[in-house]
Enzyme design. Structure first.
Site, PDB file in Angstrom:
ATOM      1  CB  SER A  10      -0.947   0.009   1.207  1.00  0.00           C
ATOM      2  OG  SER A  10      -0.214   0.033   2.428  1.00  0.00           O
ATOM      3  CB  VAL A  61       2.227 -11.716   5.605  1.00  0.00           C
ATOM      4  CG1 VAL A  61       1.839 -10.964   4.338  1.00  0.00           C
ATOM      5  CG2 VAL A  61       3.059 -10.840   6.540  1.00  0.00           C
ATOM      6  CG  ASN A  87       7.642  -4.659   0.369  1.00  0.00           C
ATOM      7  OD1 ASN A  87       8.763  -4.157   0.445  1.00  0.00           O
ATOM      8  ND2 ASN A  87       6.555  -4.006   0.750  1.00  0.00           N
ATOM      9  CE1 TYR A 152      13.217  -4.636   9.225  1.00  0.00           C
ATOM     10  CE2 TYR A 152      15.555  -4.120   9.020  1.00  0.00           C
ATOM     11  CZ  TYR A 152      14.277  -4.160   8.478  1.00  0.00           C
ATOM     12  OH  TYR A 152      14.070  -3.733   7.187  1.00  0.00           O
TER      13      TYR A 152
END
Length: 243
Positions: A10, A61, A87, A152
């Protein structure tokens, strides 16, 4: 018409990828989790600007059932998926000792398990057709690690390992799997950085500029096109020379 599914599409890198693939004539499945209005506006723009089919699909997801339902809907509305761009991702900047288990799990579930869920849902069709391309978006921190971004970095390193292993498994089925490791890119993930911090990052980048979503999208389209038909299992750093 070829079909591409882009997760987290988006805004940011995902939206830039959607535009780049639409420019090449792909029908685009725009996945989003919360940003419905942005996804719908992007699809309208793609239809108006490039005359392609573009449809928004809501799915987290992290949720395997939701991903499978999304893929079924895409196949019914747009056709079987030719290109999957993983992504969708979230970031966390915090000391490791201040990263609680819930935050750790959210990072892993979104950035790594999300790739697993999407690949698991899309690949059976690709294997049956003996054709397809998977592109995973990792990070330069997945290659070298970053202080205060341990969760991360770990998740994105996992994406790199998944890419390399899966590419070998799928190569006999003529399916290519590659990865992009972006550097510092001007997206919402940098919204918490002030001007001084951004300037420091710019100066740390040998090309002396920060990346744009379009920089990543250009590399994504290349890795999924026929010109890259002999490229698989690779990690392409798009980072201005920082790594």
């Amino acid at each position: 018409m070829s079909v591409v599914l882009i997760t987290g599409a988006s805004r940011g890198i995902g939206a830039a990828c959607a535009e780049a693939f639409a420019r090449k004539g792909y029908a685009v499945a725009v996945n989003y989790r919360h940003s419905r209005q942005l996804a719908e506006a992007l699809c309208a723009q793609l239809r108006d600007s490039f005359g392609v089919r573009a449809v928004p699909y809501c799915a987290d997801v992290r949720d395997d059932k939701a991903v499978r339902a999304m893929v079924c809907a895409i196949e019914q509305q747009l056709g079987e998926i030719d290109v999957l761009v993983n992504n969708a991702g979230v970031a966390l900047s915090a000391l490791f000792t201040q990263t609680d288990e819930q935050s750790w799990q959210e990072i892993i579930d979104t950035n790594l398990s999300g790739v697993y869920h999407c690949c698991h849902a899309v690949l059976p069709s690709m294997i049956r057709r003996h054709s397809g391309c998977v592109l995973n978006i990792s990070s330069m921190w997945g290659e070298v690690g970053a202080s205060c971004e341990v969760a991360y970095s770990a998740a994105k390193a996992g994406v790199i390992g998944l890419t390399r292993a899966l590419s070998k498994e799928l190569a006999p089925s003529n399916i290519r799997v590659n990865c992009i490791a972006p550097g510092v890119v001007m997206t919402d993930m940098l919204s918490g950085y002030d001007a001084d911090a951004l300037e420091a990052l710019r100066q740390d980048t040998p090309l002396m500029r920060l990346g744009t979503p379009a920089d990543i999208a250009g590399a994504a389209v290349f890795l999924c096109c026929d010109d890259a038909s002999f490229i698989t299992g690779q990690v392409l750093g798009v980072n201005g020379g920082m790594v």
